[in-house]
Design a protein around this motif. Structure first.
Motif, PDB file in Angstrom:
ATOM      1  N   PHE A 294       0.816  -1.110  -0.043  1.00 12.94           N
ATOM      2  CA  PHE A 294       0.173  -0.018  -0.083  1.00 12.94           C
ATOM      3  C   PHE A 294       0.863   1.352  -0.057  1.00 12.94           C
ATOM      4  CE2 PHE A 294      -3.546  -2.912   1.787  1.00 12.94           C
ATOM      5  CZ  PHE A 294      -4.272  -2.466   0.720  1.00 12.94           C
ATOM      6  N   LEU A 295       1.880   1.209   1.012  1.00 17.27           N
ATOM      7  CA  LEU A 295       2.812   2.386   0.871  1.00 17.27           C
ATOM      8  C   LEU A 295       3.402   2.625  -0.662  1.00 17.27           C
ATOM      9  CD1 LEU A 295       4.266   4.516   2.448  1.00 17.27           C
ATOM     10  CD2 LEU A 295       5.986   2.821   2.870  1.00 17.27           C
ATOM     11  N   PHE A 296       3.694   1.523  -1.040  1.00 16.52           N
ATOM     12  CA  PHE A 296       4.207   1.745  -2.832  1.00 16.52           C
ATOM     13  C   PHE A 296       3.339   2.304  -3.563  1.00 16.52           C
ATOM     14  CE2 PHE A 296       5.763  -0.417  -6.682  1.00 16.52           C
ATOM     15  CZ  PHE A 296       6.805   0.168  -6.695  1.00 16.52           C
ATOM     16  N   GLN A 297       2.135   2.098  -3.378  1.00 10.85           N
ATOM     17  CA  GLN A 297       1.098   2.687  -4.313  1.00 10.85           C
ATOM     18  C   GLN A 297       1.207   4.176  -4.233  1.00 10.85           C
ATOM     19  OE1 GLN A 297      -0.816   0.422  -6.169  1.00 10.85           O
ATOM     20  NE2 GLN A 297       0.460  -0.923  -5.393  1.00 10.85           N
ATOM     21  N   TRP A 298       1.398   4.559  -3.028  1.00  7.56           N
ATOM     22  CA  TRP A 298       1.400   5.984  -2.546  1.00  7.56           C
ATOM     23  C   TRP A 298       2.669   6.629  -3.445  1.00  7.56           C
ATOM     24  CZ3 TRP A 298       4.061   9.318   0.749  1.00  7.56           C
ATOM     25  CH2 TRP A 298       3.628  10.569   0.814  1.00  7.56           C
ATOM     26  N   VAL A 299       3.720   6.045  -2.932  1.00  4.44           N
ATOM     27  CA  VAL A 299       5.049   6.560  -3.182  1.00  4.44           C
ATOM     28  C   VAL A 299       5.241   6.598  -4.825  1.00  4.44           C
ATOM     29  CG1 VAL A 299       7.408   6.141  -3.379  1.00  4.44           C
ATOM     30  CG2 VAL A 299       6.168   5.738  -1.275  1.00  4.44           C
ATOM     31  N   ALA A 300       4.813   5.645  -5.786  1.00  5.33           N
ATOM     32  CA  ALA A 300       4.797   5.574  -6.971  1.00  5.33           C
ATOM     33  C   ALA A 300       3.658   6.160  -7.578  1.00  5.33           C
ATOM     34  CB  ALA A 300       5.132   4.271  -7.355  1.00  5.33           C
ATOM     35  N   ASN A 301       2.702   6.616  -6.907  1.00  4.76           N
ATOM     36  CA  ASN A 301       1.284   7.393  -7.610  1.00  4.76           C
ATOM     37  C   ASN A 301       0.801   6.379  -8.398  1.00  4.76           C
ATOM     38  OD1 ASN A 301       1.642   9.972  -6.411  1.00  4.76           O
ATOM     39  ND2 ASN A 301       1.619  11.092  -8.132  1.00  4.76           N
ATOM     40  N   LEU A 302       0.450   5.054  -8.051  1.00  6.38           N
ATOM     41  CA  LEU A 302      -0.292   4.074  -8.717  1.00  6.38           C
ATOM     42  C   LEU A 302      -1.539   4.149  -8.432  1.00  6.38           C
ATOM     43  CD1 LEU A 302       2.268   1.038  -8.414  1.00  6.38           C
ATOM     44  CD2 LEU A 302       2.240   2.561 -10.169  1.00  6.38           C
TER      45      LEU A 302
END
Length: 494
Positions: A294-302
């Motif tokens: 979930f954090l990766f979604q926010w960091v990468a704007n997915l």
């Protein structure tokens, strides 16, 4: 891509115009095309071995935490996944199907390192884990949360026990696995990282003109806006993992809320249990994996459901952990999963009944009328080019649903722009843009010939040169008309 590779015309490292998806699946398809011919059936065969291997490997992943029957139930969840994910994990979509295989390998090799901390094979296993992590990160960066949650802790634990050899072997393997990405980054002058930074920070070229304070404010504002939009769409995205789309948005949103509640319950159960055991440690790793995803979604704007694809492999762990830690829930949970399997199977059967657009008739007619360049939509252009074995060249500049222009072959579009006789192809369900096009021809007093095939209409032989031009700002298609010119005059204008 596979056809071009098979013909030794191109050897791409990444998917065309997508510097985030490795081209490995295209090379596999090229081998299949060499022995079995080129076609849609052969194309879909490319991911079948990957899909089967992923199911087998995840059985062994689940088996390390649950008994044989529970592990088999987890695999059945993957088999009966909704059609949306079936297409992305078993279809030749470039990267998504391979992600599951990569995650399974990373988990299993990481846990093997834990089991063999005193073994002489530890440096070899560390090298293998680094190579697998790097290679699958090159294919699609969605494996990164798994690398951080599983590979890094186990390598660091082994490093503390066995010294720098383990860490150096892991890093060496990672560099070798990442070689395709490194080579492409050098040849593209860092194109991958520039694109990733632009997407992650929600900034474009105009950011170069901003002061540091303005840039920071712009990034912060964009991130907050993104998070709000993502949060409101999250229930629907989560619902796609447990129910097929045919049940409608409201039902999927409700299912997504229940799934989110299950995730919260999983975290509570895992971290409330202070017992130090191998299985509890593995549950905690999956909890970290879930949080990082979930954090990766926010960091990468997915912001697409498919970007959460690794959730598919976490959900069985969450549900099965309730069975293990709450035995009195077992019957209810099994019934719930059986109902889910049944609804997913029904949804898949309904989706399978939808007939895909067949480009064959359009290809035959275009060859008969002698046209080689054409305009079409994204959904018609590439199938036509694929079936014609590259004899017909198209540009996906027609946007029948006002979608964003997705041109995978800009050099082909340049060739169409330079053509004096491009044709226009409209699929049977692209009625509105076809009507707009016909009205435009009438208003401009342009005559053309047309031919109807079972699922498309082809316009050609115009009295004036007609081209489709996409206005990117508004994401609509405009038809531009040019008087007939000589080839020399046309070249000078271009």
């Amino acid at each position: 891509m596979a056809q071009r590779i098979k013909a030794f015309e191109e050897f791409p490292i990444y998917c065309w115009e997508a510097q985030y998806g490795g081209a490995v699946v295209s090379y596999v398809a090229a081998i299949i095309f060499h022995f079995g011919g080129s076609g849609f059936f052969q194309l879909h065969l490319t991911m079948f071995p990957v899909a089967v291997a992923t199911l087998v490997l995840f059985y062994y992943v689940y088996r390390k935490m649950f008994n044989a029957m529970e592990a088999l139930i987890g695999v059945f969840f993957l088999i009966f996944c909704p059609y949306f994910f079936l297409r992305h994990t078993m279809g030749a979509y470039g990267g998504y199907g391979e992600t599951g295989l990569g995650v399974a390998l990373i988990i299993l090799i990481s846990w093997r390192i834990r089991e063999e901390l005193t073994s002489a094979r530890l440096p070899y296993l560390s090298f293998l884990l680094g190579a697998v992590s790097g290679f699958f990160f090159y294919i699609l960066f969605l494996v990164l949360p798994a690398v951080i949650a599983f590979a890094v802790p186990e390598v660091w634990r082994a490093h503390q026990r066995r010294g720098a050899t383990v860490l150096s072997h892991f890093c060496l393997g990672g560099v070798i696995g990442l070689l395709p990405m490194i080579i492409h980054s050098i040849s593209s002058r860092g194109g991958i990282f520039l694109r990733a930074a632009g997407r992650s920070l929600s900034i474009g070229r105009e950011a170069m003109q901003m002061t540091p304070a303005e840039l920071a404010a712009e990034i912060f504002s964009a991130k907050i806006l993104y998070f709000k939009t993502w949060l409101f769409s999250l229930p629907y995205m989560l619902g796609n993992f447990v129910l097929p789309e045919i049940f409608g948005k409201r039902v999927l949103e409700t299912a997504g809320i229940f799934l989110a509640a299950a995730f919260i319950g999983f975290y509570y159960m895992v971290y409330k249990n202070k017992t130090s055991s191998d299985i509890n440690d593995k549950f905690r790793q999956f909890a970290v994996f879930l949080a990082l995803l979930f954090l990766f979604q926010w960091v990468a704007n997915l912001n697409r459901t498919r970007h959460l694809l690794p959730l598919l492999f976490i959900i069985p762990v969450v549900l099965l952990s309730f069975m293990k830690c709450r035995p009195h829930w077992k019957t209810a949970l099994i019934c719930l999963m059986v109902i889910t399997f049944g609804s997913q199977a029904y949804g898949v059967m309904q989706q399978m009944n939808y007939s895909m657009w067949d480009p064959g008739p359009a290809v035959r007619i275009m060859k008969e009328i002698g046209t080689k360049e054409f305009y079409g939509s994204y959904w018609t252009t590439y199938p036509i080019m694929f079936v014609s074995q590259g004899e017909l060249i198209g540009s996906p500049s027609l946007l029948p649903y006002n979608e964003i222009l997705s041109d995978r072959r800009p050099e082909d579009t340049k060739r169409i722009r330079a053509s004096l006789r491009p044709a226009f192809v409209f699929a049977k369900n692209e009625k509105k843009i076809k009507a707009d096009f016909q009205k435009y021809l009438t208003d401009q007093n342009i005559t053309a010939r047309s031919v109807n095939c079972p699922n498309a209409t082809i316009f050609y032989d115009f009295s004036k040169i007609v081209h489709a031009v996409v206005e990117r700002k508004w994401e609509t298609t405009f038809i531009s008309i040019e008087a007939k010119l000589t080839r020399e005059e046309r070249s000078n204008i271009l």
